[in-house]
Design an enzyme around this catalytic site. Structure first.
Site, PDB file in Angstrom:
ATOM      1  N   ASN A   1       0.847  -1.291   0.050  1.00 47.93           N
ATOM      2  CA  ASN A   1      -0.063  -0.165   0.135  1.00 47.93           C
ATOM      3  C   ASN A   1       0.985   1.196   0.075  1.00 47.93           C
ATOM      4  O   ASN A   1       0.451   2.467  -0.420  1.00 47.93           O
ATOM      5  CB  ASN A   1      -0.984   0.033   1.260  1.00 47.93           C
ATOM      6  CG  ASN A   1      -1.520   1.283   1.618  1.00 47.93           C
ATOM      7  OD1 ASN A   1      -2.707   1.613   1.001  1.00 47.93           O
ATOM      8  ND2 ASN A   1      -0.845   1.841   2.426  1.00 47.93           N
TER       9      ASN A   1
ATOM     10  N   TYR B   1       2.784   8.608 -11.879  1.00 52.51           N
ATOM     11  CA  TYR B   1       1.830   8.154 -10.683  1.00 52.51           C
ATOM     12  C   TYR B   1       1.255   7.082 -11.463  1.00 52.51           C
ATOM     13  O   TYR B   1       1.228   5.999 -10.979  1.00 52.51           O
ATOM     14  CB  TYR B   1       1.190   9.140 -10.181  1.00 52.51           C
ATOM     15  CG  TYR B   1       0.278   8.388  -9.098  1.00 52.51           C
ATOM     16  CD1 TYR B   1       0.646   8.064  -7.800  1.00 52.51           C
ATOM     17  CD2 TYR B   1      -1.113   8.343  -9.419  1.00 52.51           C
ATOM     18  CE1 TYR B   1      -0.336   7.305  -7.009  1.00 52.51           C
ATOM     19  CE2 TYR B   1      -1.995   7.819  -8.333  1.00 52.51           C
ATOM     20  CZ  TYR B   1      -1.543   7.297  -7.196  1.00 52.51           C
ATOM     21  OH  TYR B   1      -2.398   6.727  -6.236  1.00 52.51           O
TER      22      TYR B   1
ATOM     23  N   ILE C   1     -10.324   8.932  -2.236  1.00 51.66           N
ATOM     24  CA  ILE C   1     -10.605   8.509  -0.865  1.00 51.66           C
ATOM     25  C   ILE C   1     -10.093   9.713  -0.103  1.00 51.66           C
ATOM     26  O   ILE C   1      -9.049  10.356  -0.407  1.00 51.66           O
ATOM     27  CB  ILE C   1      -9.872   7.355  -0.686  1.00 51.66           C
ATOM     28  CG1 ILE C   1      -9.914   6.220  -1.670  1.00 51.66           C
ATOM     29  CG2 ILE C   1     -10.223   6.726   0.852  1.00 51.66           C
ATOM     30  CD1 ILE C   1     -11.276   5.596  -1.659  1.00 51.66           C
TER      31      ILE C   1
HETATM   32  P1  NAD Z   1      -1.249   8.179   2.532  1.00 51.41           P
HETATM   33  O1  NAD Z   1      -0.078   9.080   2.050  1.00 51.41           O
HETATM   34  O2  NAD Z   1      -2.116   8.304   3.656  1.00 51.41           O
HETATM   35  O3  NAD Z   1      -0.325   6.720   3.137  1.00 51.41           O
HETATM   36  C1  NAD Z   1       1.023   6.394   2.700  1.00 51.41           C
HETATM   37  C2  NAD Z   1       1.817   5.679   3.280  1.00 51.41           C
HETATM   38  O4  NAD Z   1       2.752   5.344   2.709  1.00 51.41           O
HETATM   39  C3  NAD Z   1       2.514   7.017   4.424  1.00 51.41           C
HETATM   40  O5  NAD Z   1       2.338   6.478   5.850  1.00 51.41           O
HETATM   41  C4  NAD Z   1       3.613   6.968   3.875  1.00 51.41           C
HETATM   42  O6  NAD Z   1       4.846   7.183   5.009  1.00 51.41           O
HETATM   43  C5  NAD Z   1       4.198   5.577   3.547  1.00 51.41           C
HETATM   44  N1  NAD Z   1       5.260   5.597   2.530  1.00 51.41           N
HETATM   45  C6  NAD Z   1       5.568   6.244   1.451  1.00 51.41           C
HETATM   46  N2  NAD Z   1       6.913   5.905   0.978  1.00 51.41           N
HETATM   47  C7  NAD Z   1       7.195   4.780   1.565  1.00 51.41           C
HETATM   48  C8  NAD Z   1       8.318   4.004   1.510  1.00 51.41           C
HETATM   49  N3  NAD Z   1       9.067   4.136   0.665  1.00 51.41           N
HETATM   50  N4  NAD Z   1       8.312   2.675   2.291  1.00 51.41           N
HETATM   51  C9  NAD Z   1       7.275   2.332   3.098  1.00 51.41           C
HETATM   52  N5  NAD Z   1       6.374   3.397   3.329  1.00 51.41           N
HETATM   53  C10 NAD Z   1       6.110   4.541   2.651  1.00 51.41           C
HETATM   54  O7  NAD Z   1      -1.649   7.343   1.490  1.00 51.41           O
HETATM   55  P2  NAD Z   1      -3.191   6.980   0.974  1.00 51.41           P
HETATM   56  O8  NAD Z   1      -3.980   7.994   0.060  1.00 51.41           O
HETATM   57  O9  NAD Z   1      -3.785   6.317   2.128  1.00 51.41           O
HETATM   58  O10 NAD Z   1      -2.813   5.830  -0.317  1.00 51.41           O
HETATM   59  C11 NAD Z   1      -2.760   4.528   0.148  1.00 51.41           C
HETATM   60  C12 NAD Z   1      -2.456   3.688  -1.333  1.00 51.41           C
HETATM   61  O11 NAD Z   1      -3.794   3.709  -1.922  1.00 51.41           O
HETATM   62  C13 NAD Z   1      -1.704   4.171  -2.183  1.00 51.41           C
HETATM   63  O12 NAD Z   1      -0.923   3.090  -2.954  1.00 51.41           O
HETATM   64  C14 NAD Z   1      -2.334   5.100  -3.271  1.00 51.41           C
HETATM   65  O13 NAD Z   1      -1.722   5.251  -4.463  1.00 51.41           O
HETATM   66  C15 NAD Z   1      -3.546   4.350  -3.021  1.00 51.41           C
HETATM   67  N6  NAD Z   1      -4.624   5.174  -3.806  1.00 51.41           N
HETATM   68  C16 NAD Z   1      -4.916   6.287  -2.927  1.00 51.41           C
HETATM   69  C17 NAD Z   1      -6.305   7.041  -3.480  1.00 51.41           C
HETATM   70  C18 NAD Z   1      -6.645   8.217  -2.459  1.00 51.41           C
HETATM   71  O14 NAD Z   1      -7.502   8.967  -2.907  1.00 51.41           O
HETATM   72  N7  NAD Z   1      -6.462   8.455  -1.482  1.00 51.41           N
HETATM   73  C19 NAD Z   1      -6.733   6.797  -4.495  1.00 51.41           C
HETATM   74  C20 NAD Z   1      -6.333   5.833  -5.508  1.00 51.41           C
HETATM   75  C21 NAD Z   1      -5.223   4.752  -4.912  1.00 51.41           C
END
Ligand code: NAD
Length: 262
Positions: free
Chosen positions: A86, A150, A183
């Protein structure tokens, strides 16, 4: 799901969808390890989840760090059942992209997901099988402006998920993807300058359900894919997107629509 006695890793579990997923695993009776680069946030999240949660400081783009942390976890737990890939680099660049941007974006989002599957394979195989869920995105399916990095990384995750599903199937390890729509997570809240009341009606219109999703709604889909209820599902991508991908560019059809001649 009944996660009793089972062990999960959630990368990027300090925040957003990953944190909600870690909460759902613990609520289902599983033990969960958060792998994240956010030391303070990851420790705090693990503490808030209680004795069935722990934190490892891991940058998933570092293959050796992934392997060491997985080995250290399994030395404590004796088994590993689930991996949720994730963690994310949100670098969004187009014509202005640099080599360093590509290295970080693909390093975390693609190589990082591969690193973790490689590190987790042997303990999952020893446990008799398991499940991997890779976080893709609507962005892996469609074009968005200025987002070569991305969107390419998320498209690669979709392709890699199918290859991993094929290669791990003889070992009873299922591999699936989820593709969330927009989200409400810290990244989206930042883009909205924290003003949800203003931006939810605007961005909500990209989705049939006219709203953004909650992290828990994605987490519940991830837990389903890990559960025995999904025992015949592998190599799939599950949109958790409020109907975003099913809706074409005519959107909700509130401005114009061709009604047909009969
Ligand atoms: P977020 O930014 O809230 O959390 C991401 C986490 O990843 C953070 O805690 C960060 O410290 C950690 N992280 C970043 N780089 C890292 C690394 N190299 N090693 C370990 N940890 C690392 O993200 P989110 O919005 O909850 O998104 C989570 C997933 O869902 C992602 O893969 C994102 O692409 C996907 N996603 C999110 C959305 C959205 O609208 N938020 C939409 C589509 C997909």
């Amino acid at each position: 799901m009944n996660g009793s006695g089972r062990v999960a890793i959630v990368t990027g579990g300090a925040s957003g969808i990953g944190a909600a997923t870690a909460q759902e695993f613990v609520a289902g009776g599983a033990a969960v390890a958060i792998f994240d680069i956010n030391q303070a946030g990851g420790e705090e999240m693990a503490r808030s989840l209680g004795p069935n949660a722990c934190f490892f400081h891991v940058d998933v783009s570092d293959a050796e760090a992934c392997r060491q942390a997985v080995d250290a976890l399994v030395a404590q737990t004796g088994r590993l059942d689930f991996l949720v890939n994730n963690a994310v680099s949100f670098i969004a660049k187009g014509l202005d992209v640099t080599t360093a941007d590509w290295e970080r974006s693909l390093g975390v989002n693609v190589r990082g997901y591969a690193n973790m599957v490689q590190a987790c394979f042997e303990p999952m195989r020893r446990a008799g099988g398991g499940a991997v869920v890779n976080l893709a995105s609507i962005s892996g399916h469609i074009a968005q402006p200025g987002r070569w990095t991305y969107n390419a990384s998320k498209g690669a995750i979709l392709a890699m998920t199918k290859c991993q599903a094929l290669d791990l199937s003889p070992h009873h390890i299922r591999v699936n993807a989820v593709s969330p729509g927009w989200i409400w997570t810290p990244e989206v809240a930042r883009a909205a300058s924290g003003d949800r009341a203003k931006w939810e009606p605007v961005w909500g219109r990209y989705h049939m359900l006219r709203r953004l999703g909650e992290p828990r709604e994605v987490a519940r889909a991830i837990l389903f894919l890990c559960s025995d209820d999904a025992s015949f599902i592998t190599g799939a991508d599950l949109p958790v997107d409020g109907g975003y991908l099913g809706m074409g560019s005519e959107g909700l059809g509130e401005t114009s629509s061709f009604a047909g001649s009969e």
